[in-house]
Design a protein around this motif. Structure first.
Motif, PDB file in Angstrom:
ATOM      1  N   SER A 243       1.008  -1.048   0.080  1.00 46.71           N
ATOM      2  CA  SER A 243       0.009   0.131   0.131  1.00 46.71           C
ATOM      3  C   SER A 243       0.819   1.294  -0.144  1.00 46.71           C
ATOM      4  O   SER A 243       1.369   1.270  -0.719  1.00 46.71           O
ATOM      5  N   GLY A 244       0.343   2.004   0.505  1.00 47.17           N
ATOM      6  CA  GLY A 244       1.311   3.066   1.146  1.00 47.17           C
ATOM      7  C   GLY A 244       1.576   4.439  -0.450  1.00 47.17           C
ATOM      8  O   GLY A 244       0.225   4.129  -0.878  1.00 47.17           O
ATOM      9  N   PRO A 245       2.386   5.019  -1.078  1.00 44.46           N
ATOM     10  CA  PRO A 245       2.338   5.942  -2.067  1.00 44.46           C
ATOM     11  C   PRO A 245       1.500   5.004  -3.335  1.00 44.46           C
ATOM     12  O   PRO A 245       1.819   3.509  -3.281  1.00 44.46           O
ATOM     13  N   PRO A 246       0.580   5.614  -4.384  1.00 39.80           N
ATOM     14  CA  PRO A 246       0.346   4.987  -5.290  1.00 39.80           C
ATOM     15  C   PRO A 246       1.298   4.053  -6.455  1.00 39.80           C
ATOM     16  O   PRO A 246       0.749   3.425  -6.993  1.00 39.80           O
ATOM     17  N   THR A 247       2.211   4.203  -6.426  1.00 37.14           N
ATOM     18  CA  THR A 247       3.277   4.069  -7.620  1.00 37.14           C
ATOM     19  C   THR A 247       4.146   2.614  -6.573  1.00 37.14           C
ATOM     20  O   THR A 247       5.704   2.122  -6.510  1.00 37.14           O
ATOM     21  N   SER A 248       4.031   2.000  -5.728  1.00 35.05           N
ATOM     22  CA  SER A 248       4.460   1.557  -4.649  1.00 35.05           C
ATOM     23  C   SER A 248       4.757  -0.043  -5.171  1.00 35.05           C
ATOM     24  O   SER A 248       5.957  -0.298  -5.547  1.00 35.05           O
TER      25      SER A 248
END
Length: 537
Positions: A243-248
């Motif tokens: 998850s985290g940033p959309p680009t993870s």
């Protein structure tokens, strides 16, 4: 050579950015330039459906929270299951004939063993196996259940005594032995019957590492799945954090001529990644490869829908092609437009009706208890076209609500309930004990819930033990209506915004589900649960 890889990635990123800005994906043979209108198919009860009915499909193939897909091709049939976390019955197995239309057929796991994450569904020697990571307050480890028929009955869970391991991936080596690959990318040999280990847990491969300046959550090598094709073993895994940033999250691949290695990383890693936050699907990763009905190849993985993390990680399907040098590449671009369906598949049912008149002899597959006790099923009975729930706990947070997974951006749900005893019950949207919204009725009062507690200042008198409740979620804005007779409705004065009810805020990797609850001492009788998807395009 590292500079060449960075150049390729930068070029792809630039192309993707331009494609998104133009609201069109990169053109490929499977995803040609087109002016087709972007729509969702509409299935049972207005729920969105992948199959568009014209030879194309649109992701997701299974909407709503269906993360960490594990897929099995078994002759002309395909089976798939997903992480079920603290929901029981869990490990619901879905069936398809064409990789696009899926319907659930059974729940393989009925005995609570903890928080169930990414599993692996395999068939070996005519028997089906499901390898299950589970985390509890006591310990975490891997279990296995098995069945001679995919529909069950499935065995009781067997503890493999592998602590600290998640994301199992089953493989059979050239030596004929069975192995499990797990997070980190480690490996352990299994006994021939697949029900115990036959060796130590050991390092298997050092995963490919992305450049330090990429915006990701964490390295977190996980989700190893092994495929043997021709002379090669392919190890598909994920790095970057779920998850985290959309680009993870991203999909990476390595290969070897032997199950024992050495493994070489693909020069074009990552083979799938969300490159910019404007793309329709975020954190794409945790992939498995599967051969299609006509012999072509596909990749199944999960991703968050842009702007709708509340729906959880949804199951996505992307075509791939094998290159002359023995690697593969993804052909779906950003998955922003419809793709051509796999060839050769047979038509099959799709989806599951969520509405329930409770006229059956057992709960339907749409229902599961959240964090149930070992004897949770004793709390529920079906009689006289109604579901009777015995009260438990004091609020939705501790009463193990009965939940229902949804996959629409907008929807409406309603139910009729009757209370008896010192109990209150109602209709809610439930992420977990720390995040839920909705209304409860009983003991002459209406209670309003938001976040993790009752809004006591909104408590109002309500003098009927029978109440009709209707909850509407329009793109994360929730409204509630209630009625004594189902004809004259009262609009609840509070509309609640729930777009932040997701993992990045509350943890747990869960999603926002419809929930029915009974809290206190007494019974809540529920009738005529109805669901309707409101999203048509």
């Amino acid at each position: 050579m590292k500079g060449v890889f960075v150049t390729r990635r930068d070029a792809l990123k630039t192309a993707l950015a331009g494609a998104v800005a133009a609201q069109a994906p990169i053109a490929t043979a499977a995803n040609p330039p087109t002016q087709r209108r972007v729509t969702f198919g509409v299935g049972i009860e207005g729920q969105r459906q992948a199959d568009l009915g014209d030879g194309y499909y649109r992701n997701p193939i299974v909407s709503g929270d269906h993360p960490d897909p594990t897929i099995l091709k078994d002759g002309d049939d395909y089976y798939m299951t997903f992480s079920s976390f603290l929901s029981y019955p869990g490990a619901v197995i879905w069936h398809s004939k064409d990789l696009v239309n899926w319907t659930p057929i059974c729940a393989a796991l009925t005995k609570p063993i903890g928080d169930v994450w990414a599993m692996d569904l395999v068939k070996h020697g005519g028997r089906y196996y499901l390898y299950i990571p589970a985390q509890s307050e006591v310990a975490s480890g891997l279990y296995v259940i098995y069945a001679d028929d995919i529909h069950g009955p499935w065995s009781e869970p067997i503890d493999l005594n592998l602590r600290g391991c998640i994301d199992p991936g089953h493989a059979v080596g050239e030596d004929g032995h069975r192995y499990l690959f797990v997070n980190g990318i480690r490996r352990v040999r299994l006994a021939d019957d697949g029900l115990s280990t036959a060796g130590p847990l050991e390092h298997a491969h050092t995963p490919w590492r992305y450049p330090d300046d990429w915006v990701v959550e964490m390295f977190a090598p996980e989700g190893p799945k092994v495929l043997r094709r021709g002379d090669w073993f392919y190890l598909i895994s994920a790095v970057g954090g779920t998850s985290g940033p959309p680009t993870s999250h991203m999909v990476t691949v390595a290969r070897s001529k032997s199950i024992h290695g050495p493994w070489e990383n693909c020069p074009d890693n990552p083979v799938v990644r969300t490159w910019i936050a404007d793309e329709p699907w975020w954190s794409r990763g945790h992939a498995s490869l599967v051969e299609g009905p006509a012999g072509d190849w596909w990749m199944v993985y999960h991703g968050y829908e842009n702007g709708f993390r509340t729906l959880g990680r949804q199951a996505l399907l992307e075509p791939i092609e094998w290159t002359r040098d023995g690697w593969f590449r993804a052909k779906g671009g950003t998955l922003s437009t419809p793709l051509r369906k796999p060839a050769g598949g047979l038509s099959s049912p799709s989806g599951l009706a969520l509405s329930d008149d409770f006229s059956g002899s057992r709960l339907g597959l749409q229902w599961s208890f959240f964090a149930p006790g070992a004897d949770e099923m004793r709390r529920v009975r079906l009689e006289d076209n109604s579901l009777v729930l015995q009260g438990k706990g004091a609020t939705p947070a501790d009463c193990s609500p009965l939940t229902c997974q949804v996959g629409d951006r907008s929807y409406e749900a309603s139910v009729v309930l009757e209370t008896s005893g010192d109990v209150h019950g109602g209709l809610i949207l439930f992420y977990g004990p720390q995040a839920f919204v909705g209304a409860g009725f009983g003991n002459g009062q209406m209670r309003t819930y938001h976040r993790d507690q009752e809004a006591v200042w909104m408590r109002q008198p309500f003098d009927s033990r029978i109440v009709h409740i209707k909850l509407t979620n329009r793109e994360n804005v929730v409204s509630i209506q209630y009625s004594r007779d189902g004809r004259q409705w009262i609009r609840h004065p509070w509309q609640m915004e729930v777009s932040g009810f997701h993992h990045n805020v509350f943890g747990g990797f869960l999603s926002l589900k419809i929930g029915l609850f009974a809290a206190g001492r007494g019974e809540v009788r529920l009738r005529d649960f109805t669901y309707r998807g409101l999203e048509m395009s």
